[in-house]
Design a protein around this motif. Sequence first.
Motif, PDB file in Angstrom:
ATOM      1  N   UNK A 276       0.626  -1.234  -0.021  1.00  0.00           N
ATOM      2  CA  UNK A 276       0.090  -0.120   0.012  1.00  0.00           C
ATOM      3  C   UNK A 276       0.991   1.270  -0.004  1.00  0.00           C
ATOM      4  N   UNK A 277       0.215   2.293  -0.072  1.00  0.00           N
ATOM      5  CA  UNK A 277       1.087   3.760  -0.239  1.00  0.00           C
ATOM      6  C   UNK A 277       1.092   4.467   0.956  1.00  0.00           C
ATOM      7  N   UNK A 278       2.313   5.071   1.303  1.00  0.00           N
ATOM      8  CA  UNK A 278       2.521   5.991   2.206  1.00  0.00           C
ATOM      9  C   UNK A 278       1.793   7.345   1.940  1.00  0.00           C
ATOM     10  N   UNK A 279       1.490   8.129   3.034  1.00  0.00           N
ATOM     11  CA  UNK A 279       0.846   9.320   2.915  1.00  0.00           C
ATOM     12  C   UNK A 279       1.658  10.203   2.028  1.00  0.00           C
ATOM     13  N   UNK A 280       3.060  10.318   1.938  1.00  0.00           N
ATOM     14  CA  UNK A 280       3.969  11.154   1.165  1.00  0.00           C
ATOM     15  C   UNK A 280       3.897  10.505  -0.262  1.00  0.00           C
ATOM     16  N   UNK A 284       2.111  12.805  -3.571  1.00  0.00           N
ATOM     17  CA  UNK A 284       3.123  12.639  -4.973  1.00  0.00           C
ATOM     18  C   UNK A 284       2.486  12.340  -6.010  1.00  0.00           C
ATOM     19  N   UNK A 285       1.477  11.241  -5.879  1.00  0.00           N
ATOM     20  CA  UNK A 285       0.953  10.704  -7.110  1.00  0.00           C
ATOM     21  C   UNK A 285      -0.486  11.133  -7.322  1.00  0.00           C
ATOM     22  N   UNK A 416       8.251   6.314  -8.800  1.00  0.00           N
ATOM     23  CA  UNK A 416       7.732   5.102  -8.040  1.00  0.00           C
ATOM     24  C   UNK A 416       7.857   4.048  -8.872  1.00  0.00           C
ATOM     25  N   UNK A 417       7.740   2.768  -8.039  1.00  0.00           N
ATOM     26  CA  UNK A 417       7.625   1.527  -8.797  1.00  0.00           C
ATOM     27  C   UNK A 417       6.162   1.489  -9.165  1.00  0.00           C
ATOM     28  N   UNK A 418       5.967   0.388  -9.953  1.00  0.00           N
ATOM     29  CA  UNK A 418       4.587   0.163 -10.340  1.00  0.00           C
ATOM     30  C   UNK A 418       3.388   0.378  -9.366  1.00  0.00           C
ATOM     31  N   UNK A 419       2.524   1.122  -9.519  1.00  0.00           N
ATOM     32  CA  UNK A 419       1.533   1.065  -8.591  1.00  0.00           C
ATOM     33  C   UNK A 419       0.241   0.415  -9.231  1.00  0.00           C
ATOM     34  N   UNK A 420      -0.461  -0.495  -8.613  1.00  0.00           N
ATOM     35  CA  UNK A 420      -1.522  -0.978  -9.154  1.00  0.00           C
ATOM     36  C   UNK A 420      -2.692  -0.809  -8.363  1.00  0.00           C
ATOM     37  N   UNK A 425      -6.369   0.124  -3.467  1.00  0.00           N
ATOM     38  CA  UNK A 425      -7.524  -0.488  -2.581  1.00  0.00           C
ATOM     39  C   UNK A 425      -6.949  -1.067  -1.080  1.00  0.00           C
ATOM     40  N   UNK A 426      -5.642  -1.533  -1.295  1.00  0.00           N
ATOM     41  CA  UNK A 426      -5.001  -1.784   0.094  1.00  0.00           C
ATOM     42  C   UNK A 426      -4.729  -0.712   0.741  1.00  0.00           C
ATOM     43  N   UNK A 427      -4.494   0.566   0.371  1.00  0.00           N
ATOM     44  CA  UNK A 427      -4.348   1.731   0.905  1.00  0.00           C
ATOM     45  C   UNK A 427      -5.453   2.142   1.800  1.00  0.00           C
ATOM     46  N   UNK A 428      -6.512   2.108   1.299  1.00  0.00           N
ATOM     47  CA  UNK A 428      -7.909   2.309   1.787  1.00  0.00           C
ATOM     48  C   UNK A 428      -8.000   1.401   3.050  1.00  0.00           C
ATOM     49  N   UNK A 429      -7.801   0.042   2.833  1.00  0.00           N
ATOM     50  CA  UNK A 429      -7.978  -0.908   3.908  1.00  0.00           C
ATOM     51  C   UNK A 429      -7.005  -0.484   4.962  1.00  0.00           C
ATOM     52  N   UNK A 430      -5.824  -0.266   4.889  1.00  0.00           N
ATOM     53  CA  UNK A 430      -4.774   0.099   5.905  1.00  0.00           C
ATOM     54  C   UNK A 430      -5.276   1.320   6.724  1.00  0.00           C
ATOM     55  N   UNK A 431      -5.788   2.377   5.915  1.00  0.00           N
ATOM     56  CA  UNK A 431      -6.228   3.558   6.685  1.00  0.00           C
ATOM     57  C   UNK A 431      -7.332   3.099   7.518  1.00  0.00           C
TER      58      UNK A 431
END
Length: 479
Positions: A276-280, A284-285, A416-420, A425-431
């Motif tokens: 998942x993605x970090x806030x920073x 950026x993205x 960044x490396x490839x974002x899928x 969706x995983x970022x939403x779950x981790x939040x």
Amino acid sequence: MARTGRDLTGQKFGKLTVLGFGGYEQNTRQRVAMWNCHCDCGNDCQVEGYLLASGRRKSCGCIRRAAGQMEGERFGKLVVLGEDPDNQTTLKKVLCRCDCGNIRSVATRDLKSGKITSCGCDEPLRHNPSDFLERQYDVELESLRQAFRQGNFTQIHTLKEWVYVWIREVLQGVVKPTTIRMYAETMEHHIFPALGEEQLQELSGEQLEDWLELLSRQSVTGTRTGKMTEGTVRNVLSVLSGSLRDAQKYGLIDSNPCLDVHFFEKKDQSSDCRSWLQPEQIRQLEPVLVSYKDEDGYPLGLGFQLVLYTGITLSEAAALRWKDVDFQEKILNIRYFVAMKRTRLEDERVYDLEKLTGRKNRKVPVPDFMVQMLKSIKERYQGNLEDFVLGNQAQEPVRVDRMRAALQRRSHMCGMDTVTPRMLRDTYAMRAVQAGATSDLIAQLMGFASSQQVIRRYMPANKMNERELLDRMFGNRTS
């Protein structure tokens, strides 16, 4: 600011006549020259210069004719009779009469592109390769199928023999035809080459682990790494496990060897392996994703934000219509997803809608800022209730494969490396996890069948042993 580049004023591109320079707009990381244009239909519009020069924009949008306006037009041997009244797909289809006398329903885009020019009468006679039942038909295996119907299971010995019967007898009427097709193609492409001739009773967990190891190194054209992803390998194993589970039910095997597979346990599945993605990274993205638009300037980047801020899948976002957005309650009614299909193996893949069932058919809350964004887009582009949220006024869903490719390109643009879509969706779950949501609530919001799926993927892994647990519970108490 004066322009020093090529002046397009007075030039004509398709139905568009350029009236003059319209200033600059910021597109991603560069400024784009905009040109004021007049269309032959009478409308005025503003178009990016590079779209005009490349031939990608030829009208204000009126060139996308409705199916009913094509009546009487000829395409090869086909003459359009009118719109297909029985069309139940999201594609625009018309009924066409072929010169041979046959009448066929054809997608308008296939007519305009020249892909279909007849009812098929000028093609050589052949079996339809899209019909897997016909493609895999085997006279000898048919005798096993007849015996199975009569309750005689003793003649089935190999995996291939069982799958032949399983697809035709066990699955029919139980799962959807599209799912059966997927199972059959998975068997044919990934499982039969290595295991098709193996005896059912002799299959073991160790043998399947060796097979999975080879499968994970299998070359796959079109992927960034060139290898099959872990998710795809899991899906293949899931199809095999389903068939062997039913084989056990009918007494063909004593136990399902797929349950003895420990291949995936060798990999670190803890929350330390972040997908998942970090806030920073989001900061950026996200501006780059928001700038993603179609040729008419419609903000397709909205789809990425829907995944990131509501936890729905990209295929669910692509199937979303304005009637599914409840602005008063601030929820999305998730009823459908976009599935990839094709009428023949050599044909281009087509995206169509599939109905969601069970917990996947759900209501998802929307943050206030996303509600305002959706309202603004709906008002600006005059979205009707039946229009797709990501499709402007088009009558078909957005291409999910192109959305994935756009996401990959834009993540690379940010260094960044490839974002899928799965990572969004995983970022939403981790939040949700970090905000204190329970696994049951997250499963409900994201449409998971079980909260165990949430726990395995998102909850922190507990690596302490029993003694560490007691020390934390009771400290250094001595009496």
